[in-house]
Design a protein around this motif. Structure first.
Motif, short mmCIF file in Angstrom:
data_model
loop_
_atom_site.label_atom_id
_atom_site.label_comp_id
_atom_site.label_asym_id
_atom_site.label_seq_id
_atom_site.Cartn_x
_atom_site.Cartn_y
_atom_site.Cartn_z
N ALA A 80 146.10 24.93 15.67
CA ALA A 80 145.47 24.02 14.70
C ALA A 80 145.41 22.60 15.26
N TYR A 81 146.48 22.16 15.92
CA TYR A 81 146.51 20.83 16.53
C TYR A 81 145.44 20.72 17.62
N LEU A 82 145.31 21.73 18.46
CA LEU A 82 144.32 21.71 19.54
C LEU A 82 142.89 21.70 18.99
N GLU A 83 142.65 22.47 17.94
CA GLU A 83 141.32 22.48 17.33
C GLU A 83 141.00 21.12 16.72
N LYS A 84 141.98 20.50 16.08
CA LYS A 84 141.79 19.18 15.50
C LYS A 84 141.51 18.15 16.60
N LEU A 85 142.19 18.28 17.70
CA LEU A 85 142.01 17.38 18.85
C LEU A 85 140.59 17.52 19.40
N CYS A 107 155.82 25.96 22.91
CA CYS A 107 156.18 24.64 22.42
C CYS A 107 155.27 23.63 23.11
N LEU A 108 154.62 22.81 22.32
CA LEU A 108 153.73 21.79 22.86
C LEU A 108 154.42 20.44 22.78
N ARG A 141 144.82 30.98 25.24
CA ARG A 141 143.44 31.44 25.00
C ARG A 141 142.69 30.45 24.09
N ALA A 142 143.37 29.90 23.09
CA ALA A 142 142.74 28.92 22.21
C ALA A 142 142.38 27.66 23.00
N ALA A 143 143.26 27.22 23.88
CA ALA A 143 142.98 26.05 24.71
C ALA A 143 141.80 26.32 25.63
N ALA A 170 141.26 13.23 28.97
CA ALA A 170 142.15 12.07 28.80
C ALA A 170 143.07 12.27 27.60
N MET A 171 142.53 12.88 26.53
CA MET A 171 143.34 13.12 25.33
C MET A 171 144.41 14.18 25.56
N THR A 172 144.15 15.12 26.47
CA THR A 172 145.11 16.20 26.72
C THR A 172 146.02 15.92 27.92
#
Length: 121
Positions: A112-117, A92-93, A57-59, A36-38
């Motif tokens: 960094a944003y994805l890890e924080k999420l 670009c996100l 790959r991070a995602a 839901a957050m993504t």
């Protein structure tokens, strides 16, 4: 030179396929919360771009589902990136939160944003 770029791109895709990371396993309700957050995140990317591969790959490692938009082969997404994001630069996100849209460039910032999420879930 074009052949070299094509060849290197194929090597990047091959290694990405061979060494694809495993997603984190989590409880179904926690995964639903993350999904839901993504849901309002769109990743504009080129398939063989090494920085885009890094973000994908991070995602995947975090178990996040991102909608990817190929800005190289789809003119509509390329135009969106130019007109709304301000420049044709990938990765670009596109982050939609309520009525606000943020365009996040730079692979390290996106990761960094994805890890924080993921930690917020």
């Amino acid at each position: 030179m074009q052949f070299v770029r094509w060849f290197l791109g194929r090597l990047i895709l091959l290694f990405d396929f061979i060494f694809t990371p495993r997603s984190k396993k989590r409880a179904a309700e926690q995964q639903q919360k993350l999904d839901a957050m993504t849901a309002n995140l769109k990743l504009y990317q080129f398939k063989a771009c090494p920085f885009c591969v890094k973000v994908r790959r991070a995602a995947k490692r975090e178990g996040l589902k991102l909608e990817t938009r190929d800005a190289k082969n789809d003119e509509q997404y390329r135009q969106e990136l130019l007109e709304q994001g301000g420049k044709v630069k990938v990765p670009c996100l596109r982050i939609e939160e309520q009525d606000e849209v943020t365009w996040l460039y730079e692979s390290n910032d996106i990761v960094a944003y994805l890890e924080k999420l993921e930690k917020a879930a």
